[in-house]
Design a protein around this motif. Structure first.
Motif, short mmCIF file in Angstrom:
data_model
loop_
_atom_site.label_atom_id
_atom_site.label_comp_id
_atom_site.label_asym_id
_atom_site.label_seq_id
_atom_site.Cartn_x
_atom_site.Cartn_y
_atom_site.Cartn_z
N HIS A 41 -21.44 -20.24 -71.01
CA HIS A 41 -21.89 -20.65 -69.63
C HIS A 41 -21.88 -21.99 -69.72
O HIS A 41 -21.01 -22.70 -68.91
CB HIS A 41 -22.81 -20.12 -69.00
CG HIS A 41 -23.11 -20.49 -68.01
ND1 HIS A 41 -22.57 -20.09 -66.48
CD2 HIS A 41 -24.03 -21.57 -67.35
CE1 HIS A 41 -23.24 -20.87 -65.64
NE2 HIS A 41 -23.99 -21.77 -66.16
N ASP A 42 -22.65 -22.52 -70.49
CA ASP A 42 -22.80 -24.12 -70.72
C ASP A 42 -21.56 -24.86 -71.06
O ASP A 42 -21.09 -26.03 -70.64
CB ASP A 42 -24.00 -24.51 -71.63
CG ASP A 42 -25.47 -24.21 -70.91
OD1 ASP A 42 -25.52 -23.96 -69.72
OD2 ASP A 42 -26.39 -24.84 -71.51
N THR B 23 -25.33 -20.98 -58.73
CA THR B 23 -26.31 -20.87 -59.94
C THR B 23 -27.45 -21.86 -59.75
O THR B 23 -27.17 -22.96 -59.33
CB THR B 23 -25.48 -20.99 -61.28
OG1 THR B 23 -25.06 -22.41 -61.26
CG2 THR B 23 -24.49 -20.01 -61.39
N TYR B 24 -28.49 -21.16 -59.70
CA TYR B 24 -29.74 -21.97 -59.90
C TYR B 24 -30.26 -22.12 -61.49
O TYR B 24 -30.64 -21.18 -61.90
CB TYR B 24 -30.81 -21.68 -59.14
CG TYR B 24 -32.29 -22.01 -59.27
CD1 TYR B 24 -32.15 -23.46 -58.92
CD2 TYR B 24 -33.40 -21.51 -59.57
CE1 TYR B 24 -33.47 -24.22 -58.90
CE2 TYR B 24 -34.42 -22.16 -59.88
CZ TYR B 24 -34.47 -23.43 -59.50
OH TYR B 24 -35.56 -24.02 -59.77
N ASP B 25 -30.15 -23.30 -61.74
CA ASP B 25 -30.45 -23.57 -63.10
C ASP B 25 -32.17 -24.03 -63.12
O ASP B 25 -32.55 -25.31 -62.66
CB ASP B 25 -29.60 -24.82 -63.60
CG ASP B 25 -29.60 -24.93 -65.22
OD1 ASP B 25 -30.72 -24.70 -65.94
OD2 ASP B 25 -28.75 -25.31 -65.70
N ARG C 56 -33.50 -25.25 -65.62
CA ARG C 56 -33.80 -26.31 -66.53
C ARG C 56 -33.82 -27.78 -65.58
O ARG C 56 -34.59 -28.58 -66.16
CB ARG C 56 -32.66 -26.43 -67.67
CG ARG C 56 -32.84 -25.32 -68.61
CD ARG C 56 -31.69 -25.14 -69.56
NE ARG C 56 -30.40 -24.87 -68.72
CZ ARG C 56 -29.16 -24.72 -69.22
NH1 ARG C 56 -28.98 -24.75 -70.69
NH2 ARG C 56 -28.12 -24.50 -68.55
N ASP C 57 -33.00 -27.77 -64.75
CA ASP C 57 -33.10 -29.07 -63.86
C ASP C 57 -33.17 -28.94 -62.52
O ASP C 57 -33.13 -29.78 -61.69
CB ASP C 57 -31.68 -29.80 -64.26
CG ASP C 57 -30.42 -29.03 -63.84
OD1 ASP C 57 -30.90 -28.03 -63.24
OD2 ASP C 57 -29.48 -29.60 -64.10
N ILE D 124 -29.86 -19.19 -64.09
CA ILE D 124 -29.56 -19.32 -65.23
C ILE D 124 -30.55 -20.30 -66.02
O ILE D 124 -31.61 -20.84 -65.13
CB ILE D 124 -28.15 -20.35 -65.53
CG1 ILE D 124 -28.08 -21.49 -64.68
CG2 ILE D 124 -26.99 -19.07 -64.99
CD1 ILE D 124 -26.74 -22.27 -65.14
N GLY D 125 -30.54 -20.46 -67.47
CA GLY D 125 -31.38 -21.63 -67.95
C GLY D 125 -32.65 -20.97 -68.79
O GLY D 125 -33.57 -21.43 -69.05
N TYR E 138 -27.00 -25.93 -74.10
CA TYR E 138 -27.67 -24.88 -75.03
C TYR E 138 -26.88 -24.72 -76.23
O TYR E 138 -25.65 -24.40 -75.97
CB TYR E 138 -27.79 -23.72 -74.18
CG TYR E 138 -28.34 -22.66 -74.97
CD1 TYR E 138 -29.81 -22.74 -75.48
CD2 TYR E 138 -27.66 -21.42 -75.21
CE1 TYR E 138 -30.20 -21.62 -76.28
CE2 TYR E 138 -28.30 -20.30 -75.91
CZ TYR E 138 -29.37 -20.54 -76.54
OH TYR E 138 -29.96 -19.45 -77.29
N SER F 249 -19.39 -24.97 -68.27
CA SER F 249 -19.73 -25.59 -67.10
C SER F 249 -19.56 -27.31 -67.42
O SER F 249 -19.26 -28.12 -66.42
CB SER F 249 -21.35 -25.70 -67.01
OG SER F 249 -21.49 -24.13 -66.75
N SER G 109 -20.45 -22.63 -59.29
CA SER G 109 -20.07 -22.32 -60.69
C SER G 109 -19.02 -21.32 -60.58
O SER G 109 -19.34 -20.20 -60.03
CB SER G 109 -21.21 -21.96 -61.52
OG SER G 109 -21.03 -21.85 -62.76
#
Length: 650
Positions: A477-478, A416-418, A420-421, A81-82, A456, A481, A427
Motif C-alpha cells: 500500500h505504501d 483512507t485515514y492514515d 501516522r500523519d 491505515i497506519g 513502511y 501510494s 487512494s
C-alpha cells in the motif's frame, strides 16, 4: 475537505472527516486499553444467527455497509491505515497450535497457529468480509474478519472452503468495539481440504487413487470453467503424487495445472509446472505432450517480458511440432519485442491505432534507454543519463507492471485515514489489491516491487514459506501510494472516483522537479519518457509529478500524494512571495485561462490582443524580476502562448 484529481473533486464535510478520524482513533484507544485481556467467550447460536442474517441482508441489498462514507454526490468506501503488523514467515509445521481460549486482546500471537472452521455465511463488504468461525470441536465461536485483500481470482477466500489455519493470529477489535480475529495478509490464512488431510498414505496404491481422484475433480472443474477450483484440485493431486513419487501422474497433473495457471495469470507457476511435466521420450505421444508444455511455458515467459527465455521455449516447441502456426507467430513477435527492448524502435503510431478500450494494454517491450538508477542528492535514488541525450529524444519507455483502468471492475477508490500523519486521502486501493494479487501469482516479481520506496519498510526483502509467497500488504500500500501514477483519461469519462492508475517500476525511480528536463506520455499502459531539453551524461532525469502553476496547490498535492516538499529553485523563489502575491497571481491565472478558452487566437482583433497583453502584464508584475530572472513564470504560460500565436498573424 476537498481532494483534487485533475478537474474532479471529492468533497467530505468537516463532520464526515471528523467521524472517520474519531472512529479510527477511538478503536485504537479502546484496543490499546484492552491489550492483553483474556478473550470473552461468545454464545454460538446467536452469533451464528447474527452473521447469517447480516449475510442475507447484504445479499439482498437491504443492509448499509458500515465501511462506506458519504462524499460529494454519493458514497465511497473508507478504511484506516497506519497500524501495520508483519505477515507470518514461519512454515505451518513450525508453528505451535493454540486454542481460542489462548487469544489475548490486541495481540499478534507470534509463533502460534489456530485451526478454525467457518460456521456461518460470509458477509462480503466493500473493503472487508467477516464471518463466524469455530474451533475444530465446535465448542468455541469467534468472529473472523478478512481485510482489503479478501479475494482471490474473484472469489471470497473465506468461501473457498470451511477449514482453515490462521498463522500467527492477530486478535483485535472492530470500530464498534467487537472482538475479532483479523486477517490482512493473504498468506496468514491457509485453507485445508479433505484430500490433503488424508494425504499421508502409506499404501502407494491408495495414494495413486487419491491423486487421480483429485486430477479428475480438477478436470471436471475446468470443464465447468471453475478455474480456482481446478487449480486447487490439481494442486492437491500433485502434492500427493509427489509425496509418493508417482512421477508419470505428477507430470500429467503438472501439465494440466500449468494450463490453469496460464488462464489465471500465475506465470511463474506455468513455467515451473510446464518444465517439470516434460517427458522427453522419442515417441509421438510424448512429443505432443511436451509440445503443449513448451507452448504454455513460452506463452508465460512472453507475458512476463522474458523474451530470450520465451524464444528458447518456442524454439523447443517448434522442434517437436514444426507446423504449429501459433508458435511461429509468437517467434515473429518475440523478434520485434527484442528489437524494441534493445533499441527503442517501437512503432508508436501503430500502437496508437490499435489502442481501444477493449485492447488497453499494448503488446510492446520495455526500453530502458541510456539510463541507470543511482543515488540522488537529498532524494534517495533517481534515474540518471548514461550519455548525452538530445531534446526530444526518447529516454525510455516502460510497460506498466500493473495498471487498472477506470472501466475495470477491479478499480476501487477509497478514502483512507492514515493514523501516522492524521491525513485523509483519496487512494486507488483497487490498484493495491491488483498489485498484491499479481505478486502472489508471480513471486519472482516481488523483489523488484519491494525495492521501491515506501514509508513502511516492514521486514525488508521478499519472504516465502513452504505454503507459498508472502506479500506484506502494508508495504505494498505504501509503495503504491508513493510510486503510482495516472495514465490519463484515454478511454472515456473518468474522475476521482474511477481514475485510472498504474505502477511503472523503473519509471518510479524518476524524481520530481517543477523544472523538469523530461516529460511523460502514455499509449495505453506504455509510459513514454522524452527529453524536453538537452541532458548531459551523468545528469539526473526529472519530470513533474504535479504541473499546477500555483505554489500552494502544487506543494499540497506533492505532500498529500507523494509525501514530500519540493525544494527546487522555482519553489524556493515562490515560497519567498507573500501569500497575498501568490493569491493575486492565481486569480490572474484563472482570468487568463478563461480568456484563452473563450477567445480564439486566429484573427483576433486589436482590442482583444490588448486585453490579453494587459492580463499578461498583470501576471508578470507578480514575479520579482531579479528572483525569477532565469525561472519560468508558469502562471502566464497559457496567455503568453496565445499572444505568440495571435501576434504572429498580424
Amino acid at each position: 475537505m476537498s481532494l483534487q484529481n485533475h478537474s474532479n473533486t471529492i468533497f467530505l464535510t468537516e463532520q464526515e472527516s471528523e467521524r472517520i478520524r474519531a472512529a479510527a482513533k477511538n478503536r485504537v484507544r479502546k484496543s490499546s486499553e484492552a491489550k492483553g485481556n483474556e478473550r470473552v467467550p461468545r454464545e454460538a447460536t446467536p452469533s451464528v444467527k447474527e452473521a447469517t442474517g447480516a449475510s442475507l441482508m447484504h445479499d439482498m441489498g437491504g443492509a448499509p455497509d458500515p465501511d462506506m462514507t458519504q462524499a460529494q454526490g454519493g458514497t465511497l468506501p473508507s478504511l484506516p491505515i497506519g497500524q501495520p503488523y508483519p505477515p507470518c514467515t514461519a512454515s505451518l509445521d513450525d508453528l505451535i497450535p493454540m486454542r481460542f481460549s489462548d487469544l489475548r486482546m490486541e495481540t499478534h500471537h507470534i509463533g502460534k497457529k489456530l485451526a478454525i472452521k467457518r460456521a456461518s455465511p460470509v458477509v462480503g463488504l466493500a473493503v472487508r468480509s467477516w464471518c463466524m468461525v469455530q474451533d475444530e470441536e465446535g465448542k468455541e465461536t469467534e468472529r473472523l474478519e478478512f481485510g482489503l485483500h479478501k479475494m482471490r481470482h474473484g472469489d471470497e477466500v473465506l468461501e473457498l472452503t470451511k477449514l482453515f489455519v490462521v498463522k500467527e493470529p492477530y486478535f483485535t477489535m472492530t470500530d464498534d468495539g467487537e472482538a475479532t480475529i483479523r486477517i490482512d495478509h493473504p498468506s496468514d490464512l491457509v485453507s485445508l481440504t479433505d484430500e490433503i488431510a488424508d494425504s499421508e498414505f502409506k499404501d502407494p496404491a491408495a495414494a495413486e487413487k487419491a491423486a487421480t481422484r483429485c486430477k479428475n475433480k480438477g478436470n471436471a472443474a475446468l470443464k465447468d470453467q471453475d478455474l480456482p477450483e481446478a487449480y486447487a484440485k490439481y494442486s492437491e493431486g500433485l502434492k500427493i503424487a509427489k509425496l509418493q513419487s508417482l512421477q508419470d501422474l505428477a507430470k500429467d497433473i503438472a501439465r494440466n495445472r500449468a494450463y490453469i495457471s496460464l488462464l489465471l495469470g500465475q506465470m511463474d507457476g506455468v513455467i515451473s509446472d510446464a518444465k517439470s511435466s516434460l517427458i522427453g521420450k522419442n515417441e509421438q505421444r510424448s512429443k505432443d505432450l511436451d509440445s503443449k508444455a513448451y507452448f504454455r511455458a513460452g506463452s508465460a515467459a512472453y507475458s512476463l517480458g522474458q523474451w530470450q527465455e520465451a524464444k528458447k521455449l518456442f524454439e523447443e516447441q517448434q522442434s517437436l511440432a514444426p507446423d504449429d502456426k501459433d508458435a511461429k507467430t509468437y517467434l515473429k513477435r518475440i523478434t520485434i519485442r527484442m528489437r524494441e527492448q534493445d533499441t527503442g524502435t517501437h512503432n508508436f503510431t501503430k500502437l496508437r491505432v490499435n489502442l481501444s478500450k477493449a485492447r488497453s494494454r499494448v503488446d510492446a517491450a520495455t526500453f530502458l534507454g541510456p539510463t541507470e538508477v543511482k543515488k540522488s542528492v537529498d532524494m534517495g535514488r533517481g534515474l540518471f543519463a548514461k550519455r548525452n541525450i538530445s531534446a526530444g529524444e526518447l529516454i525510455m519507455c516502460e510497460k506498466a507492471f500493473c495498471v487498472l483502468w477506470g472501466h475495470d471492475k477491479e478499480a476501487m477508490t477509497a478514502m483512507t485515514y492514515d493514523l501516522r500523519d492524521d491525513r485523509i486521502r483519496v487512494s486507488p486501493v483497487g490498484l493495491s489489491k491488483a498489485i498484491v494479487q499479481k505478486l502472489i501469482s508471480n513471486p519472482a516479481q516481488i523483489d523488484k516491487v519491494l525495492d521501491l520506496y515506501g514509508d513502511y519498510q516492514g521486514a525488508g526483502k521478499s519472504l516465502s514459506t513452504p505454503e507459498g509467497a508472502v506479500v506484506d500488504v502494508f508495504r505494498i500500500h505504501d509503495i503504491m501510494s508513493r510510486n503510482a501514477f495516472g495514465p490519463g483519461n484515454q478511454f472515456g469519462e473518468e474522475g476521482a472516483r474511477n481514475a485510472s492508475t498504474g505502477l511503472w517500476i523503473y519509471a518510479a525511480y524518476i524524481n520530481h522537479s517543477c523544472l523538469p528536463n523530461a516529460k511523460k506520455e502514455y499509449i495505453g499502459d506504455l509510459m513514454i519518457v522524452r527529453a524536453t531539453r538537452n541532458i548531459s551524461a551523468g545528469e539526473e532525469i526529472f519530470h513533474a509529478y504535479d504541473g499546477s502553476s500555483d505554489y500552494d496547490t502544487r506543494q499540497a498535492a506533492l505532500m498529500t500524494t507523494w509525501g514530500f516538499e519540493c525544494k527546487c529553485a522555482l519553489c524556493k523563489a515562490e515560497k519567498k512571495d507573500s501569500l497575498e502575491v501568490r493569491r493575486k497571481r492565481e486569480e490572474l491565472r484563472g482570468e487568463a485561462d478563461t480568456f484563452v478558452a473563450r477567445e480564439h487566437w486566429a484573427n483576433a482583433k486589436r482590442l482583444t490582443i490588448v486585453k490579453a497583453q494587459r492580463i499578461s502584464k498583470g501576471i508578470e508584475e507578480t514575479y520579482n524580476a531579479d528572483r525569477y530572472k532565469y525561472l519560468p513564470k508558469m502562471a502566464g504560460s497559457s496567455i503568453q502562448e496565445w499572444l505568440g500565436k495571435a501576434t504572429s498573424r498580424r
